[in-house]
Design a protein around this motif. Sequence first.
Motif, short mmCIF file in Angstrom:
data_model
loop_
_atom_site.label_atom_id
_atom_site.label_comp_id
_atom_site.label_asym_id
_atom_site.label_seq_id
_atom_site.Cartn_x
_atom_site.Cartn_y
_atom_site.Cartn_z
N THR A 48 1.06 -1.22 0.02
CA THR A 48 0.04 0.00 -0.22
C THR A 48 1.03 1.23 -0.08
N THR A 49 1.92 1.11 0.85
CA THR A 49 2.82 2.41 0.72
C THR A 49 3.52 2.79 -0.60
N ILE A 50 3.81 1.43 -1.26
CA ILE A 50 4.43 1.68 -2.66
C ILE A 50 3.56 2.40 -3.51
N PHE A 51 2.23 1.74 -3.53
CA PHE A 51 1.14 2.49 -4.43
C PHE A 51 0.99 4.13 -4.07
N LEU A 52 0.85 4.36 -2.56
CA LEU A 52 0.78 5.53 -2.05
C LEU A 52 1.68 6.42 -2.70
N PHE A 53 2.99 6.16 -2.66
CA PHE A 53 4.17 6.98 -3.13
C PHE A 53 4.18 7.05 -4.69
N THR A 54 3.88 5.97 -5.37
CA THR A 54 3.68 6.06 -6.84
C THR A 54 2.60 7.21 -7.24
N ALA A 55 1.34 7.07 -6.59
CA ALA A 55 0.28 8.08 -7.00
C ALA A 55 0.79 9.50 -6.67
N SER A 56 1.41 9.61 -5.51
CA SER A 56 1.92 11.00 -5.15
C SER A 56 2.97 11.46 -6.10
N PRO A 85 5.44 7.59 4.51
CA PRO A 85 5.13 6.50 4.89
C PRO A 85 5.76 5.11 4.28
N LEU A 86 6.14 5.23 3.13
CA LEU A 86 7.04 4.06 2.53
C LEU A 86 8.33 4.18 3.21
N LEU A 87 8.97 5.09 3.68
CA LEU A 87 10.43 5.06 4.41
C LEU A 87 10.17 4.53 5.90
N TYR A 88 8.73 4.98 6.38
CA TYR A 88 8.62 4.44 7.61
C TYR A 88 8.43 3.14 7.88
N VAL A 89 7.46 2.39 6.96
CA VAL A 89 7.12 1.19 6.96
C VAL A 89 8.22 0.28 6.51
N THR A 90 9.46 0.78 5.50
CA THR A 90 10.40 0.06 5.09
C THR A 90 11.23 -0.01 6.13
N TYR A 91 11.41 0.97 7.16
CA TYR A 91 12.55 1.00 8.18
C TYR A 91 11.97 0.15 9.20
N PHE A 96 10.52 -8.01 10.18
CA PHE A 96 9.65 -8.71 10.74
C PHE A 96 9.78 -9.98 10.27
N VAL A 97 9.95 -11.09 10.94
CA VAL A 97 10.34 -12.32 10.55
C VAL A 97 8.66 -13.24 10.43
N ALA A 98 8.34 -13.85 9.45
CA ALA A 98 7.12 -14.52 8.94
C ALA A 98 7.42 -15.79 9.64
N PHE A 99 8.41 -16.53 8.82
CA PHE A 99 8.65 -17.88 9.48
C PHE A 99 10.07 -18.20 9.81
N VAL A 100 10.28 -19.19 10.77
CA VAL A 100 11.65 -19.67 11.02
C VAL A 100 11.44 -21.25 10.79
N HIS A 101 12.41 -21.90 10.10
CA HIS A 101 12.62 -23.19 9.51
C HIS A 101 13.90 -23.61 10.18
N ILE A 102 14.18 -24.77 10.71
CA ILE A 102 15.28 -25.34 11.19
C ILE A 102 15.84 -26.76 10.34
N LYS A 134 9.81 -8.67 1.97
CA LYS A 134 10.44 -7.56 1.09
C LYS A 134 9.73 -6.40 0.93
N SER A 135 9.92 -5.41 0.61
CA SER A 135 9.20 -3.96 0.44
C SER A 135 8.04 -4.22 -0.26
N TYR A 136 8.26 -4.99 -1.40
CA TYR A 136 7.09 -5.38 -2.52
C TYR A 136 6.26 -6.39 -2.35
N GLY A 137 6.57 -7.09 -0.97
CA GLY A 137 5.50 -8.09 -0.60
C GLY A 137 5.96 -9.48 -0.63
N SER A 138 7.24 -9.75 -1.58
CA SER A 138 7.90 -11.13 -1.70
C SER A 138 8.61 -11.39 -0.48
#
Length: 221
Positions: A48-56, A85-91, A96-102, A134-138
């Motif tokens: 969302t923050t990427i789309f917001l920055f792009t639209a701005s 918002p983009l810089l804030y969320v990116t930083y 944030f860790v979604a998964f941990v595998h061992i 990542k910043s673009y969701g992957s």
Amino acid sequence: MVLGTRGCGKRSDDSLPALLCTKNIPERLLIYHAGTPRIVFVGFLKITTIFLFTASVLLVAPTFYHDPKQPAWVAPAVAAAGAVPLLYVTYYAAPFVAFVHIKLPIFARRSTEHLLNWARNIPSKTEVDLTTIKSYGSLRISRMQISELRPTKARFGIENLIRVPHFSSIKKRPWWAPKERNLFFVGSERRKTVETAVWQKALGQIRNTREKSNEEAHNRK
């Protein structure tokens, strides 16, 4: 993934699942899951923050730029505001860790009993994968040895794990490759499963690794 128990016998301790068939325990076991709502929210927030920055930059700012009634500073200000918002969320959401595998050895995959016994003293060279967004969701996987992880309170507690690479694991990075992530945030895990038990034992070992490192540094002095 919660380990299955079909056709593999029963366990007297009701707090843990029954014994497992070897085929039900994968080589890379998911021991931490941040939770689907949190993962979806963080990914959606970043996109969302990427789309917001792009639209701005592409829509709103040019409108003010071509409007003769607007001061010259308005268009750059709008573009800069869209970047906040983009810089804030990116930083703040980057670690944030979604998964941990061992990675498990063959004998630890024989049953729940073998797995928990192995987890009481996890070898220092055991590989763990920490997956961030990542910043673009992957997803981005950071692979390391468990002995390279230390607890930390960096960025005012935004991160709680830091990777301290061994000298032997440091590789020259190509100029085009992204910088390896060394700071992570892992939330609390409330599920009562075998996987969670392994994760708690892994966390305990990470804390002990830091204490041993501090003792060694103190002895050198």
